[in-house]
Design a protein around this motif. Sequence first.
Motif, PDB file in Angstrom:
ATOM      1  N   SER A 119     -21.506   5.955  14.920  1.00 26.86           N
ATOM      2  CA  SER A 119     -20.515   6.777  15.607  1.00 26.86           C
ATOM      3  C   SER A 119     -19.912   6.037  16.797  1.00 26.86           C
ATOM      4  O   SER A 119     -18.700   6.088  17.026  1.00 26.86           O
ATOM      5  N   GLN A 140     -17.489   3.384  15.514  1.00 24.71           N
ATOM      6  CA  GLN A 140     -16.227   3.976  15.072  1.00 24.71           C
ATOM      7  C   GLN A 140     -15.374   4.368  16.270  1.00 24.71           C
ATOM      8  O   GLN A 140     -14.166   4.148  16.277  1.00 24.71           O
ATOM      9  N   TRP A 141     -15.985   4.963  17.300  1.00 24.40           N
ATOM     10  CA  TRP A 141     -15.232   5.356  18.487  1.00 24.40           C
ATOM     11  C   TRP A 141     -14.632   4.129  19.147  1.00 24.40           C
ATOM     12  O   TRP A 141     -13.477   4.133  19.564  1.00 24.40           O
ATOM     13  N   SER A 142     -15.420   3.055  19.229  1.00 22.26           N
ATOM     14  CA  SER A 142     -14.952   1.822  19.857  1.00 22.26           C
ATOM     15  C   SER A 142     -13.772   1.240  19.094  1.00 22.26           C
ATOM     16  O   SER A 142     -12.813   0.759  19.705  1.00 22.26           O
ATOM     17  N   ARG A 143     -13.822   1.282  17.782  1.00 28.58           N
ATOM     18  CA  ARG A 143     -12.711   0.762  16.973  1.00 28.58           C
ATOM     19  C   ARG A 143     -11.449   1.578  17.176  1.00 28.58           C
ATOM     20  O   ARG A 143     -10.349   1.041  17.248  1.00 28.58           O
ATOM     21  N   ARG A 144     -11.593   2.900  17.256  1.00 27.40           N
ATOM     22  CA  ARG A 144     -10.423   3.767  17.407  1.00 27.40           C
ATOM     23  C   ARG A 144      -9.852   3.732  18.811  1.00 27.40           C
ATOM     24  O   ARG A 144      -8.643   3.758  18.989  1.00 27.40           O
ATOM     25  N   HIS A 145     -10.696   3.696  19.826  1.00 25.31           N
ATOM     26  CA  HIS A 145     -10.239   3.857  21.199  1.00 25.31           C
ATOM     27  C   HIS A 145     -10.378   2.606  22.051  1.00 25.31           C
ATOM     28  O   HIS A 145      -9.962   2.630  23.219  1.00 25.31           O
TER      29      HIS A 145
END
Length: 61
Positions: free
Chosen positions: A21, A24-29
Amino acid sequence: MHQPSNKRPSLTALPAALRASLRQWSRRHGRAVCHQMLRGAAYSAGSGAVSLFVVWFQNHM
């Protein structure tokens, strides 16, 4: 009496779902966070330059 340990848990101790999780957050934001930090730094530098100009102007006029 039990004293708490100051050791941080290693990344391997985190559950796999939490690690996924966070990735994924790091990739998106990640880029947005970087851009916001750069934007904030630019605004700070600009306001500092304006403040220096105002102080200089007040002392020389």
